[in-house]
Design a protein around this motif. Structure first.
Motif, mmCIF file in Angstrom:
data_model
loop_
_atom_site.group_PDB
_atom_site.id
_atom_site.type_symbol
_atom_site.label_atom_id
_atom_site.label_comp_id
_atom_site.label_asym_id
_atom_site.label_seq_id
_atom_site.Cartn_x
_atom_site.Cartn_y
_atom_site.Cartn_z
ATOM 1 N N SER A 59 11.089 72.121 68.838
ATOM 2 C CA SER A 59 10.087 72.381 67.632
ATOM 3 C C SER A 59 10.179 71.793 66.572
ATOM 4 O O SER A 59 11.115 72.869 65.792
ATOM 5 C CB SER A 59 9.233 73.502 68.154
ATOM 6 O OG SER A 59 8.270 74.016 66.740
ATOM 7 N N GLY A 60 9.933 71.788 66.067
ATOM 8 C CA GLY A 60 9.851 70.480 64.370
ATOM 9 C C GLY A 60 9.105 71.535 63.635
ATOM 10 O O GLY A 60 9.282 72.159 62.462
ATOM 11 N N SER A 61 8.186 72.304 63.637
ATOM 12 C CA SER A 61 7.167 73.644 62.977
ATOM 13 C C SER A 61 7.969 75.063 63.567
ATOM 14 O O SER A 61 8.272 75.748 62.258
ATOM 15 C CB SER A 61 6.006 73.845 63.717
ATOM 16 O OG SER A 61 5.633 74.039 65.218
ATOM 17 N N GLY A 62 8.675 75.492 64.900
ATOM 18 C CA GLY A 62 9.374 76.747 64.911
ATOM 19 C C GLY A 62 8.029 77.260 65.219
ATOM 20 O O GLY A 62 7.814 78.830 65.163
ATOM 21 N N ASN A 63 6.973 77.261 65.038
ATOM 22 C CA ASN A 63 5.953 77.940 65.645
ATOM 23 C C ASN A 63 5.477 78.025 67.107
ATOM 24 O O ASN A 63 5.244 77.792 67.648
ATOM 25 C CB ASN A 63 4.228 76.990 65.100
ATOM 26 C CG ASN A 63 3.394 78.442 65.673
ATOM 27 O OD1 ASN A 63 3.222 79.364 66.090
ATOM 28 N ND2 ASN A 63 1.877 77.843 64.959
ATOM 29 N N THR A 64 6.692 78.803 67.888
ATOM 30 C CA THR A 64 6.549 78.936 69.204
ATOM 31 C C THR A 64 6.609 80.095 69.849
ATOM 32 O O THR A 64 6.859 80.932 71.487
ATOM 33 C CB THR A 64 7.786 78.101 69.809
ATOM 34 O OG1 THR A 64 8.812 79.365 68.982
ATOM 35 C CG2 THR A 64 7.643 76.289 69.502
ATOM 36 N N ASN A 65 7.200 81.590 69.529
ATOM 37 C CA ASN A 65 7.155 82.286 69.709
ATOM 38 C C ASN A 65 6.121 83.811 69.793
ATOM 39 O O ASN A 65 5.130 83.625 69.118
ATOM 40 C CB ASN A 65 8.063 83.231 69.320
ATOM 41 C CG ASN A 65 8.398 83.450 67.693
ATOM 42 O OD1 ASN A 65 7.304 84.165 67.209
ATOM 43 N ND2 ASN A 65 9.542 82.710 67.276
ATOM 44 N N HIS A 66 5.840 84.407 70.509
ATOM 45 C CA HIS A 66 4.331 85.974 70.216
ATOM 46 C C HIS A 66 5.024 86.844 70.377
ATOM 47 O O HIS A 66 5.244 87.355 71.146
ATOM 48 C CB HIS A 66 3.424 85.610 71.254
ATOM 49 C CG HIS A 66 2.388 84.899 71.630
ATOM 50 N ND1 HIS A 66 1.516 83.982 72.451
ATOM 51 C CD2 HIS A 66 1.902 83.728 70.344
ATOM 52 C CE1 HIS A 66 0.693 83.082 72.352
ATOM 53 N NE2 HIS A 66 0.875 82.556 70.358
ATOM 54 N N ILE A 67 4.401 87.183 69.157
ATOM 55 C CA ILE A 67 5.152 89.041 68.655
ATOM 56 C C ILE A 67 3.301 89.313 68.833
ATOM 57 O O ILE A 67 3.187 90.040 68.494
ATOM 58 C CB ILE A 67 5.469 88.696 67.251
ATOM 59 C CG1 ILE A 67 6.881 87.710 67.333
ATOM 60 C CG2 ILE A 67 5.924 90.507 67.352
ATOM 61 C CD1 ILE A 67 8.280 87.720 67.785
ATOM 62 N N PHE A 68 4.256 89.734 69.793
ATOM 63 C CA PHE A 68 2.714 90.896 70.497
ATOM 64 C C PHE A 68 2.430 92.303 69.453
ATOM 65 O O PHE A 68 3.700 93.084 69.691
ATOM 66 C CB PHE A 68 3.137 91.418 71.813
ATOM 67 C CG PHE A 68 2.354 90.321 72.875
ATOM 68 C CD1 PHE A 68 1.221 89.546 72.951
ATOM 69 C CD2 PHE A 68 3.528 89.994 73.579
ATOM 70 C CE1 PHE A 68 1.309 88.058 73.605
ATOM 71 C CE2 PHE A 68 3.959 88.799 74.398
ATOM 72 C CZ PHE A 68 2.719 87.974 74.615
ATOM 73 N N GLY A 69 0.628 92.837 69.180
ATOM 74 C CA GLY A 69 1.407 94.224 68.793
ATOM 75 C C GLY A 69 1.559 93.888 67.393
ATOM 76 O O GLY A 69 1.256 94.693 66.548
ATOM 77 N N ALA A 70 2.270 92.753 66.879
ATOM 78 C CA ALA A 70 1.959 92.560 65.488
ATOM 79 C C ALA A 70 0.974 92.496 64.277
ATOM 80 O O ALA A 70 -0.200 92.490 64.997
ATOM 81 C CB ALA A 70 2.591 90.901 65.099
ATOM 82 N N ASP A 71 1.473 93.851 63.553
ATOM 83 C CA ASP A 71 0.540 94.369 62.313
ATOM 84 C C ASP A 71 0.036 94.208 61.516
ATOM 85 O O ASP A 71 1.438 94.740 61.098
ATOM 86 C CB ASP A 71 0.037 95.457 63.773
ATOM 87 C CG ASP A 71 -1.450 96.628 62.765
ATOM 88 O OD1 ASP A 71 -2.007 96.249 61.912
ATOM 89 O OD2 ASP A 71 -1.419 98.288 63.035
ATOM 90 N N SER A 72 0.273 94.021 60.494
ATOM 91 C CA SER A 72 0.224 94.072 58.903
ATOM 92 C C SER A 72 -0.964 94.886 58.484
ATOM 93 O O SER A 72 -0.900 95.135 56.857
ATOM 94 C CB SER A 72 -0.557 92.312 58.300
ATOM 95 O OG SER A 72 -1.661 92.398 58.160
ATOM 96 N N SER A 73 -1.105 95.928 58.880
ATOM 97 C CA SER A 73 -2.289 97.049 58.013
ATOM 98 C C SER A 73 -1.599 98.177 57.189
ATOM 99 O O SER A 73 -1.817 98.180 55.617
ATOM 100 C CB SER A 73 -2.168 97.954 59.051
ATOM 101 O OG SER A 73 -3.513 97.455 60.255
#
Ligand SMILES: Cc1cc2nc3c(=O)[nH]c(=O)nc-3n(C[C@H](O)[C@H](O)[C@H](O)COP(=O)(O)OP(=O)(O)OC[C@H]3O[C@@H](n4cnc5c(N)ncnc54)[C@H](O)[C@@H]3O)c2cc1C
Length: 254
Positions: A59-73
């Motif tokens: 990947s050139g963009s690096g947008n390839t993983n999913h971090i479940f529960g990510a929360d910026s509250s």
């Protein structure tokens, strides 16, 4: 408003240093090993959202993983998302370094934080729904367009649903005004919308269009000594056109 389930985040990262020839030659073996590591818990679901072992190193963009529960509250939840993101990158790095031709893999670029796709939405004077969005409804108080397909990332990856050709979703002014608020506007992915509509309207060009429309409306409200809801729409559209924005009515069926 906030959904009980939210889209996963992503720690955008690119890798370098693997031998492409060797990776290409051993593709099947690499996938087999990836699946074994996943089963053994040495890799986790979402480390590549597609389940494709070589997606991150290709990947050139690096947008390839999913971090479940990510929360910026809060600072604490964002810190947890960052730790989870770095854990994912460490697992991937360990995996790639265990492969023939991957011994020298290293991180090329890694963002400082895990990015969060979905946070809070306001409850506005109007709520943009997925039906409004996908039908290309032109609201009476439309101030700008959106354009992107419904794009909800979830545990199964992401499958954007394309809009039908000639569909131009609009954003109503009411979705940028918190319900009952007289002198306040918002712009961006916090717009008043249901989850699915938000998954599409959250993209950057739409956020910019909302920001420009809200800015123009706020300026006109101050100039006329009135509230954003009472500024005549024709004046908003004219001011936006004077600043070369794409204005409502400009896009026609193709
Ligand atoms: C991994 C990932 C990939 C994506 N890929 C794409 C893509 O390819 N194309 C695309 O168009 N969109 C993409 N998006 C979506 C898009 O980037 C965001 O939805 C969009 O940028 C949101 O814009 P915004 O202005 O609403 O919010 P933000 O860009 O989050 O801006 C909010 C700003 O407010 C600041 N802020 C927060 N709290 C305060 C405070 N108390 N005081 C002052 N400032 C504050 C923040 O620091 C931030 O700068 C992606 C999102 C993610 C997470």
């Amino acid at each position: 408003m906030r959904g009980e389930t939210r889209q996963p985040g992503t720690l955008v990262t690119t890798f370098k240093g693997f031998d492409p020839k060797s990776i290409r030659k051993n593709r099947k073996l690499i996938q087999q090993k990836y699946d074994e590591w996943l089963k053994a818990g040495k890799l986790k679901k979402g480390d590549t959202w597609s389940g494709n072992a070589i997606q991150p190193i290709n990947s050139g963009s690096g947008n390839t993983n999913h971090i479940f529960g990510a929360d910026s509250s809060t600072a604490a939840t964002q810190t947890q998302a960052n730790l989870d993101g770095r854990g994912c990158i460490m697992r991937l790095l360990t995996f790639y370094r265990s492969l023939p031709g991957g011994e020298k893999t290293s991180i090329d670029k890694m963002m400082t934080e895990t990015a969060v796709r979905e946070t809070y939405r306001i409850k506005g004077e109007a709520v943009l729904t997925v039906d409004d969005y996908t039908s290309g409804r032109t609201f009476d108080d439309a101030v700008c367009y959106s354009f992107y397909p419904i794009d909800l990332h979830d545990a199964h990856g992401v499958k954007p649903e394309k809009l039908k050709p000639g569909t131009f979703p609009t954003i109503p002014r009411g979705a940028l005004i918190p319900k009952g608020a007289k002198n306040m506007m918002v712009a961006g992915r916090c717009l008043s919308s249901d989850r699915l509509a938000n998954s599409a309207a959250r993209v950057q060009a739409s956020c910019m269009a909302m920001g420009q429309a809200a800015g123009v409306t706020a300026t006109l409200a101050v100039t006329r000594n009135t509230t954003p809801s009472d500024v005549p729409l024709s004046e908003i559209h004219t001011a936006l056109a004077n600043h070369n924005a794409v204005v409502i009515g400009e896009l026609k069926d193709v």
